[in-house]
Structure formats: C-alpha cells, structure tokens
Design a protein around this motif. Structure first.
Motif, PDB file in Angstrom:
ATOM      1  N   VAL A 336       0.847  -1.200   0.000  1.00 57.24           N
ATOM      2  CA  VAL A 336       0.000   0.000   0.000  1.00 57.24           C
ATOM      3  C   VAL A 336       0.878   1.244   0.000  1.00 57.24           C
ATOM      4  N   ARG A 337       1.919   1.223   0.832  1.00 55.78           N
ATOM      5  CA  ARG A 337       2.836   2.368   0.890  1.00 55.78           C
ATOM      6  C   ARG A 337       3.557   2.545  -0.444  1.00 55.78           C
ATOM      7  N   GLU A 338       3.932   1.449  -1.056  1.00 52.02           N
ATOM      8  CA  GLU A 338       4.588   1.517  -2.367  1.00 52.02           C
ATOM      9  C   GLU A 338       3.621   2.047  -3.430  1.00 52.02           C
ATOM     10  N   ALA A 339       2.371   1.628  -3.356  1.00 50.81           N
ATOM     11  CA  ALA A 339       1.376   2.084  -4.334  1.00 50.81           C
ATOM     12  C   ALA A 339       1.223   3.599  -4.269  1.00 50.81           C
ATOM     13  N   ILE A 340       1.140   4.136  -3.066  1.00 52.07           N
ATOM     14  CA  ILE A 340       1.025   5.588  -2.897  1.00 52.07           C
ATOM     15  C   ILE A 340       2.291   6.275  -3.412  1.00 52.07           C
ATOM     16  N   SER A 341       3.436   5.653  -3.177  1.00 53.35           N
ATOM     17  CA  SER A 341       4.704   6.219  -3.648  1.00 53.35           C
ATOM     18  C   SER A 341       4.734   6.295  -5.163  1.00 53.35           C
ATOM     19  N   TYR A 342       4.214   5.266  -5.832  1.00 51.92           N
ATOM     20  CA  TYR A 342       4.163   5.278  -7.298  1.00 51.92           C
ATOM     21  C   TYR A 342       3.108   6.248  -7.815  1.00 51.92           C
ATOM     22  N   TYR A 377      18.438   8.785  -6.242  1.00 52.91           N
ATOM     23  CA  TYR A 377      17.761   7.511  -6.446  1.00 52.91           C
ATOM     24  C   TYR A 377      16.264   7.782  -6.502  1.00 52.91           C
ATOM     25  N   ASP A 378      15.542   6.851  -7.079  1.00 53.13           N
ATOM     26  CA  ASP A 378      14.081   6.946  -7.126  1.00 53.13           C
ATOM     27  C   ASP A 378      13.561   5.525  -6.959  1.00 53.13           C
ATOM     28  N   ALA A 379      13.267   5.150  -5.721  1.00 49.35           N
ATOM     29  CA  ALA A 379      12.879   3.773  -5.416  1.00 49.35           C
ATOM     30  C   ALA A 379      11.565   3.371  -6.076  1.00 49.35           C
ATOM     31  N   PHE A 380      10.696   4.346  -6.293  1.00 52.90           N
ATOM     32  CA  PHE A 380       9.372   4.058  -6.863  1.00 52.90           C
ATOM     33  C   PHE A 380       9.072   5.084  -7.952  1.00 52.90           C
ATOM     34  N   LEU A 529      17.164   3.013   3.152  1.00 50.88           N
ATOM     35  CA  LEU A 529      15.907   3.292   3.843  1.00 50.88           C
ATOM     36  C   LEU A 529      14.782   3.581   2.866  1.00 50.88           C
ATOM     37  N   GLY A 530      15.125   4.207   1.743  1.00 50.57           N
ATOM     38  CA  GLY A 530      14.109   4.569   0.763  1.00 50.57           C
ATOM     39  C   GLY A 530      13.366   3.385   0.197  1.00 50.57           C
ATOM     40  N   GLN A 531      14.003   2.215   0.184  1.00 51.68           N
ATOM     41  CA  GLN A 531      13.362   1.013  -0.359  1.00 51.68           C
ATOM     42  C   GLN A 531      12.199   0.547   0.511  1.00 51.68           C
ATOM     43  N   VAL A 536       7.155   9.310   1.707  1.00 52.72           N
ATOM     44  CA  VAL A 536       7.137   9.666   0.284  1.00 52.72           C
ATOM     45  C   VAL A 536       7.702  11.077   0.174  1.00 52.72           C
ATOM     46  N   PRO A 537       8.979  11.230  -0.203  1.00 53.23           N
ATOM     47  CA  PRO A 537       9.533  12.573  -0.377  1.00 53.23           C
ATOM     48  C   PRO A 537       8.749  13.322  -1.460  1.00 53.23           C
TER      49      PRO A 537
END
Length: 571
Positions: A336-342, A377-380, A529-531, A536-537
C-alpha cells in the motif's frame, strides 16, 4: 523550536524556529561588480525586518546553529560556518577556536584551543572557563529552549541541572579547562559531527560575574562585533552598536560593515515585502531573515527589472514529505505504501507549494545537497505525474483490486507546506490510481503535538524535516533511529522504525570525523531506507528573499538559506 526539525517548519510559522530551504546555489546582488557604488563600505545603519522576534536573546536559550543570523552578531562560538554563498557555506570553520577541533582516535574526546586576543565588550579577556560556564548555563531548567544534544552527548549531561543548582567547584566534569585557552569535551559516544555542534549559541562565552540568570537576555555580554544597546519587549525591537573590543584580526567570518543595526520583529510578511519593495527611507537599507516571497509576489517582482535585481535565492537542507505510521492499517502493508509512492503526482504538489521557483521535486529523503550526502535515487519511479498503472497493480496484490480509501491528516495553516493546498494536491493526484483520499485537517497550533506523539499519530500525514546542520546525521537519525523513539513526548520517528542494522549503521557513520566520507555513507543509508517506503519525499522548498535597494554584499549559504546579517553592507 517547534521541531519538525531543529530548524524547521516553513515560517509563518516555523513559529518555530526557523525558516528553511532545500536546493543548491545562492546568489548575491545582481549589481555586485567592481564599481565603487556596488562595493561594500563600512558605516551606516542596517535595518532588519522579520515576522518572528528575537525572544529569549540568551545564548543558553537560543536554538541557532552555524551563525549568520542575528544572535551571531553578539555571540561568537568555538566554530562557525564559512560565510560564503552556496555549497561552500556548508563547511565548518574556526571562530573563537584556532581550528575545528582535535578529536581522539574514536571521536569521544574533542579538544579546542582559543585564539589569542579575544575580548568581551568590556575589554576583559575571554577564557575557556567562560565557554564552559556558558554551556553549563544551558542545562539550567529556568533557561530551557536550547538543543537536546548536550544532555545526550556529554558525559554526565543527562542528570546535570546547571550551575545555579550545582554548586560544585568543577561543574560538569565532562567539560575540562586545563588552562585559560584550552577546553576539552568528553562524550558518551563517538560523534564526528561535534564541530557542527560547536557552532551552536550555547558555545558562546558567558562571564560568570556578569550572569544575571533569567534576565541575561536584556543585555548579554558580547563576544561578537556588536553589542546590545536596548532590547525592547523581549526581542521585538533590538538596537545594536559596534563592540569596540571586537577585532577583525580574530574573526575572519563576520565583516561587520554597518556601524549600527536596528532589528524589528513581529511584522506581517506582506508588510515586510512591501517595505523592502518600496525601499523608502531606512527601508532602503533593510533585509529580512525569515520572510520569503510568495508566488504572486514573486511573479510581480520578476516583471520589474529593479526588484528582480534585488532578489536572492537561498537553499537549506529541508524535505517536505508524506509520513506513514505502519502500525495503522492499511499502511502496515508495504505494498500500500509503495502504491502511494508510485501514484504521487509531484507536479501538482510542487505547483501547490508555489511552483518550480519555490519548490524542487524530491525522490530522496536527504536534501539534494552534497553536504548531506545526497545520492540520487528513485525507489518508486512515478514520473512527473504519477505511475497509476503500477500503483493499481500493487493495490490489487495487497487485496484492493477496486482501489481503497485512506485519510490524510494535514495542518489548517494556509502558509504551511503541511497545509490545505499541498494536501488537496496529494488528494487529486492519487485519484488516477483509484486511491480516494479523505482530508482530515488539524488546527495548526495543535498539528505538531498531534502528529509527533506516538499516542495520537495518524496513519498518513504531511510532514517536513530540516537539519540543525548540513550533515546526514541530524537529518536521518531523528526520523529512522529506533533508539530515538519517544513514547511520552515529541517523537519524529513516524514509522516507529527500530531496526538494529539501521541503528548500528547510524553509530558507525557518527564516528567518522571526515565529513566527506561520512556524507557518502549517509547517502548510501538514505538509499537503503528509501526502499522501505516509510515516507514519500515530495519536494525541497526554495526561498526567494527581497532586500532593500542600498544593500550590498548579500551572502546566502546552503547552511540555512538565510541572508547573513553579519556580512551585508549598506550603500
């Protein structure tokens, strides 16, 4: 400082504490060529116009670092920042000391030697005992307000109550003064960043015989180029004149061009910018330390050639971001956190923050400045407007094939980047990924106390963080070090992350005294940590500051992004 950093949330209120920025370069007066008219001259009166005030003008109570602000006119410290624009201004240089400190092999003992010829405003010599006493005063409960590092870093600091209660001859034993020009600090753990801490106002010397306790702010004894003539209404109005015993021969950083400095705080931002724009009378010789140009003001200024030549751009290590509390569903699911990040639309968010002139898109938690260890870097990868397809895919994997609804908590302050404008931009941007965002505003006066409490922390909220000095340590440790989780107080580790490997990495990097090597390691840790999608910066703010038409020698470093009042001159 109201903290979401030690140096803070965007003014209006950083009410706090301070005003910051994020980014890269800085610029001085457009007309600063070699002509006699543009060259800085000695003399005249500088006017400073601010929204905040210089309340509690006592080095023990202040929360300032690096120098460059009003307190540095009066209070010299063991070290300070290099008073030059841009990235070079993030470096620590000697001030009262002969160098930036001599560390022991494991960086748990730091030794400083004072320069010869240092004097207070009354002509008496400044000694190591005065610096020791100045630091000890900051432990007194009645002089609270300074940073927490002294209690954490100095041996015996956790239980020390200051010189008013502790009548022992030696005071805080972890600060030793073997002679009048040497001072030695014994730390609880290795700290390679100690030279940065030594820039804080608590390292200013205070003569014990002149200490008036809680009233010291009315007329503190100066070790800098200016002394206080009168302090009205606890820092609303302060008049400064030259300190005749200050010597440029012992101070290469403060140029001290004006003969006098008149400070006025408590003003409205629009009033400050209007006065600087008009530049009538004394306002032609004026600067502001804490007031930014807003989007509409900036558009007007850029269409006026004269005004445009009087705008300086400042950058400071600050990141505005979305914070998750993984203990609250559905944010306990990394997908869910990754989805919001994308899904995040950084273009709309940047526009809500004032546009590209006032904000730079962020994909790293560390600010995009070399001193912090910035590692791109851009993890997502979300692109400029969000990757809705990837977000939907992750939501389906998490059990939300038809999308989901979440609540975003934000401040009610229209002048804060944690306020309604940015919150609405996040809300609108996540729609494309099937994420419905309900907005939950909290009164600005209660916002920090709510989101920074483990007991009341929401699952998803707007936040920002700035560092006390330009290093990865004070940026990453408060947010991700599990040992800094505070159960009954202000807690900034929103994710409540307590990973032993992360904690160990922080300790390892803290012990490195070579700042460049440490910065490289902080960058690697940030990427690691970003991974984990714990934040979400969103963006790094940029500050545009207007100054009066007679101002010369504008210096804005990447240390804090503010006009250095000790270096400006009037025509």
């Amino acid at each position: 400082m109201s903290h979401r950093s030690a140096l803070l949330r965007p003014l209006s209120a950083a009410a706090v504490t301070a005003v910051l920025v994020g980014g890269l370069a800085a610029c001085g007066p457009k007309g600063s060529g070699s002509s006699a008219d543009s060259a800085p001259h000695k003399g005249g009166t500088l006017t400073v116009l601010d929204q905040g005030t210089q309340s509690d003008f006592d080095p023990a109570r202040l929360y300032t670092t690096g120098g460059g602000d009003v307190p540095s006119l009066v209070f010299r410290t063991l070290t300070t920042r290099a008073r030059v624009s841009g990235e070079a201004g993030t470096k620590v240089v000697p001030d009262l000391a002969t160098d930036t400190g001599e560390p022991s092999a494991n960086a748990t003992v730091w030794t400083y030697h004072l320069k010869p010829g240092l004097k207070f405003e009354d002509g008496t010599a400044i000694t190591s005992a005065d610096i020791k006493y100045g630091i000890e005063r900051s432990f007194a409960p009645e002089l609270s307000g300074g940073p927490p590092y002294f209690r954490d870093w100095l041996v015996g600091g956790a239980s020390y109550q200051g010189p008013y209660k502790d009548k022992s001859k030696d005071g805080l034993a972890s600060i030793a003064t073997p002679n009048a020009t040497t001072i030695v600090f014994h730390l609880t753990k290795p700290e390679g960043d100690f030279p940065y801490l030594a820039t804080m106002s608590q390292f200013a010397p205070v003569p014990k015989a002149k200490d008036t306790g809680a009233d010291y702010y009315k007329h503190p004894v100066s070790s800098g180029p200016y002394e206080v003539v009168e302090n009205q209404n606890d820092g609303v109005q302060i008049d400064f004149k030259r300190n005749p015993y200050w010597s440029a021969g012992t101070d290469s950083q403060r140029k001290a061009y004006p003969d006098r400095i008149d400070y006025t705080g408590g003003l409205d931002a629009s009033v400050i910018n209007q006065r600087l724009s008009t530049s009538a009378g004394a306002d032609a010789d004026a600067v502001t330390i804490d007031t930014n140009l807003g989007p509409s003001e900036l558009a007007r200024v850029r269409n006026d050639k004269d005004l445009a030549s009087r705008v300086a751009t400042g950058h400071f290590g600050y990141t505005d971001y979305l914070a998750f509390n993984p203990k609250v569903k559905p944010f306990n699911d990394i997908r869910v956190r990754e989805a919001i990040s994308y899904a995040i639309n950084r273009t709309s968010v940047v526009n809500a923050a004032g546009g590209s002139a006032l904000a730079t898109p962020a994909t790293t938690f560390l600010p995009n400045q070399k001193a912090f260890g910035y590692t791109p870097y851009d993890a997502f990868p979300a692109g400029a407007t969000g990757n809705a397809a990837k977000a939907r895919q992750l939501l389906a994997q998490a059990g939300y094939p038809h999308g989901l609804t979440v609540t975003l908590t934000h401040s009610t302050s229209d002048s804060s980047n944690e306020g309604p404008a940015v919150a609405s931009a996040v809300q609108d941007g996540l729609k494309a990924a099937g994420i419905t965002v309900k907005l939950a505003p909290i009164q600005d006066s209660d916002y920090s106390s709510t989101v920074d409490s483990v007991k009341t922390e929401p699952g998803f909220f707007l936040a920002g963080w700035g560092a006390d000095w330009p290093s990865g340590g004070p940026f990453l440790a408060p947010i991700f070090d599990g040992r800094q989780i505070v159960a009954n107080g202000a807690n900034f580790n929103s994710a409540q992350l307590n990973d032993s490997s992360v904690n160990a990495a922080i300790d390892r990097i803290d012990a490195i005294t070579d700042h460049a090597k440490a910065a490289e390691q902080w960058g690697a840790l940030d990427k690691q940590l970003g991974q984990q999608a714990l934040t979400v910066p969103l963006f790094h703010p940029v500050y545009e500051r207007l100054y009066g038409k007679n101002i010369r020698n504008v210096v804005i470093s990447d240390w804090d992004g503010r006009v250095d009042v000790a270096d400006v001159a009037v025509k």
